[in-house]
Design a protein around this motif. Structure first.
Motif, short mmCIF file in Angstrom:
data_model
loop_
_atom_site.label_atom_id
_atom_site.label_comp_id
_atom_site.label_asym_id
_atom_site.label_seq_id
_atom_site.Cartn_x
_atom_site.Cartn_y
_atom_site.Cartn_z
N LEU A 89 -12.07 9.08 1.96
CA LEU A 89 -10.72 9.57 1.68
C LEU A 89 -10.57 10.96 2.30
O LEU A 89 -11.16 11.93 1.82
CB LEU A 89 -10.50 9.63 0.16
CG LEU A 89 -9.07 9.90 -0.28
CD1 LEU A 89 -8.12 8.85 0.27
CD2 LEU A 89 -8.99 9.91 -1.79
N ASN A 90 -9.81 11.02 3.41
CA ASN A 90 -9.72 12.32 4.08
C ASN A 90 -8.28 12.80 4.19
O ASN A 90 -7.88 13.40 5.16
CB ASN A 90 -10.38 12.25 5.48
CG ASN A 90 -9.89 11.04 6.23
OD1 ASN A 90 -8.88 10.45 5.86
ND2 ASN A 90 -10.60 10.66 7.29
N GLN A 91 -7.48 12.46 3.16
CA GLN A 91 -6.13 12.99 3.18
C GLN A 91 -5.73 13.49 1.81
O GLN A 91 -6.32 13.10 0.80
CB GLN A 91 -5.14 11.94 3.69
CG GLN A 91 -4.84 10.84 2.71
CD GLN A 91 -4.03 9.74 3.38
OE1 GLN A 91 -4.57 8.68 3.69
NE2 GLN A 91 -2.76 9.99 3.61
N ASP A 92 -4.73 14.37 1.80
CA ASP A 92 -4.27 14.98 0.56
C ASP A 92 -3.33 14.00 -0.14
O ASP A 92 -2.31 13.61 0.43
CB ASP A 92 -3.54 16.29 0.92
CG ASP A 92 -3.14 17.06 -0.31
OD1 ASP A 92 -3.55 16.67 -1.42
OD2 ASP A 92 -2.41 18.06 -0.16
N LEU A 93 -3.67 13.65 -1.37
CA LEU A 93 -2.83 12.68 -2.08
C LEU A 93 -1.87 13.35 -3.06
O LEU A 93 -1.10 12.67 -3.75
CB LEU A 93 -3.70 11.68 -2.84
CG LEU A 93 -4.57 10.76 -1.97
CD1 LEU A 93 -5.35 9.79 -2.86
CD2 LEU A 93 -3.73 9.97 -0.98
N ALA A 94 -1.92 14.68 -3.14
CA ALA A 94 -1.06 15.39 -4.10
C ALA A 94 0.41 15.06 -3.83
O ALA A 94 0.88 15.14 -2.69
CB ALA A 94 -1.30 16.89 -3.99
N GLY A 95 1.09 14.62 -4.86
CA GLY A 95 2.52 14.32 -4.76
C GLY A 95 2.85 13.00 -4.08
O GLY A 95 4.03 12.66 -3.92
N ARG A 96 1.82 12.24 -3.67
CA ARG A 96 2.07 10.98 -2.94
C ARG A 96 2.06 9.78 -3.90
O ARG A 96 1.40 9.80 -4.93
CB ARG A 96 0.98 10.76 -1.88
CG ARG A 96 0.88 11.85 -0.84
CD ARG A 96 2.14 12.01 -0.02
NE ARG A 96 2.56 10.81 0.65
CZ ARG A 96 2.18 10.45 1.89
NH1 ARG A 96 1.38 11.24 2.57
NH2 ARG A 96 2.61 9.33 2.43
N HIS A 97 2.78 8.76 -3.50
CA HIS A 97 2.77 7.50 -4.25
C HIS A 97 1.64 6.63 -3.68
O HIS A 97 1.71 6.22 -2.51
CB HIS A 97 4.12 6.79 -4.14
CG HIS A 97 5.21 7.53 -4.84
ND1 HIS A 97 5.38 7.49 -6.20
CD2 HIS A 97 6.16 8.38 -4.36
CE1 HIS A 97 6.39 8.26 -6.54
NE2 HIS A 97 6.90 8.81 -5.44
N VAL A 98 0.62 6.39 -4.49
CA VAL A 98 -0.58 5.68 -4.02
C VAL A 98 -0.57 4.23 -4.53
O VAL A 98 -0.30 3.99 -5.71
CB VAL A 98 -1.86 6.40 -4.52
CG1 VAL A 98 -3.10 5.62 -4.14
CG2 VAL A 98 -1.91 7.82 -3.96
N VAL A 99 -0.88 3.30 -3.63
CA VAL A 99 -1.04 1.90 -4.03
C VAL A 99 -2.45 1.48 -3.62
O VAL A 99 -2.78 1.45 -2.42
CB VAL A 99 -0.01 0.97 -3.35
CG1 VAL A 99 -0.22 -0.48 -3.81
CG2 VAL A 99 1.41 1.42 -3.64
N ILE A 100 -3.30 1.19 -4.60
CA ILE A 100 -4.65 0.72 -4.30
C ILE A 100 -4.57 -0.76 -3.91
O ILE A 100 -3.92 -1.55 -4.60
CB ILE A 100 -5.57 0.86 -5.54
CG1 ILE A 100 -5.63 2.32 -6.00
CG2 ILE A 100 -6.96 0.31 -5.25
CD1 ILE A 100 -6.30 2.50 -7.36
N VAL A 101 -5.20 -1.11 -2.78
CA VAL A 101 -5.20 -2.50 -2.32
C VAL A 101 -6.62 -3.04 -2.50
O VAL A 101 -7.55 -2.59 -1.83
CB VAL A 101 -4.74 -2.61 -0.85
CG1 VAL A 101 -4.78 -4.07 -0.39
CG2 VAL A 101 -3.34 -2.03 -0.69
N GLU A 102 -6.76 -3.99 -3.41
CA GLU A 102 -8.09 -4.49 -3.79
C GLU A 102 -8.11 -6.01 -3.64
O GLU A 102 -7.08 -6.67 -3.75
CB GLU A 102 -8.34 -4.06 -5.25
CG GLU A 102 -9.64 -4.47 -5.86
CD GLU A 102 -10.87 -3.93 -5.17
OE1 GLU A 102 -11.10 -4.34 -4.01
OE2 GLU A 102 -11.62 -3.15 -5.76
N ASP A 103 -9.28 -6.57 -3.34
CA ASP A 103 -9.35 -8.04 -3.24
C ASP A 103 -9.42 -8.69 -4.61
O ASP A 103 -8.77 -9.69 -4.86
CB ASP A 103 -10.54 -8.49 -2.36
CG ASP A 103 -11.88 -7.94 -2.83
OD1 ASP A 103 -11.90 -6.97 -3.62
OD2 ASP A 103 -12.92 -8.48 -2.41
#
Ligand SMILES: O=P(O)(O)OC[C@H]1O[C@H](OP(=O)(O)OP(=O)(O)O)[C@H](O)[C@@H]1O
Length: 179
Positions: A89-103
């Motif tokens: 993980l090499n990006q700033d996630l602060a304030g971002r809408h994150v969607v985890i994609v899992e199998d």
């Protein structure tokens, strides 16, 4: 129905690729609606999610980003037994809408751990999009907003999922045949 043998186990077809893709499209449509104007960051968990992520992302029509992450295990060197660290993980996630994609969400431990790790990075939101969920095996309380399919507890392979690292390349999903 076809049978495949992987190492010492046999597996039979349970969900054909065409059915998988139809159901992925349904979830992609929901994501496109829910994330309009939000530029979500999709975080796909390697290795298992690589095929699901590739199909899902080509159905996403809202502006978005994708990164691939992995949990590396370090076992035997800690008194607690094992520890898993989020890698890649090499990006700033602060304030971002994150969607985890899992199998697959099976016991749910991996997802619970990942959500906890991500929340420390102050994202605007974190949701889980999993191709498969085994509700009968969940050991933790998890809110999986985007589940493509719910399946019984049987062990499965194909469409990215492995048995002892093999079988990820199978187009359909196969269920173990108990002998
Ligand atoms: O809900 P849980 O019981 O935690 O199981 C689910 C996890 O197990 C598998 O990963 P695995 O560690 O086998 O790695 P892989 O993706 O490389 O196959 C799968 O891809 C999930 O990440």
């Amino acid at each position: 129905m076809s049978i495949v043998k992987i190492k010492d186990k046999s597996f039979k077809t349970s969900i054909p690729e065409a059915e998988i893709l139809k159901k992925v499209q349904v979830v992609a449509d929901r994501l496109n609606k829910d994330y309009e104007g939000k530029t979500p960051v999709f975080l796909a968990v390697l290795n298992g999610a690589f095929i699901f992520a590739a199909d899902l992302m080509r159905m996403i029509t809202v502006p978005s980003e994708i990164s691939f992450v992995k949990y590396a295990s370090y076992e035997g060197t800690f008194s607690t037994g094992s520890m898993k660290t989020l890698m890649g993980l090499n990006q700033d996630l602060a304030g971002r809408h994150v969607v985890i994609v899992e199998d697959i969400v099976d016991s749910g431990f991996t997802m619970a751990h990942m959500i906890e790790d991500l929340k420390k990075m102050n994202p605007a939101s974190v949701e889980v999009c999993s191709l498969l969920v085994k509700p009968g095996n969940l050991k933790v309380d998890l809110d999986i907003n985007y589940a493509v399919m719910k399946i019984p507890n049987d062990f499965i392979v194909g469409y990215g999922l492995d048995y002892d690292q093999e079988g990820r390349n199978l187009r359909d999903i196969y269920t173990i045949v108990e002998e």
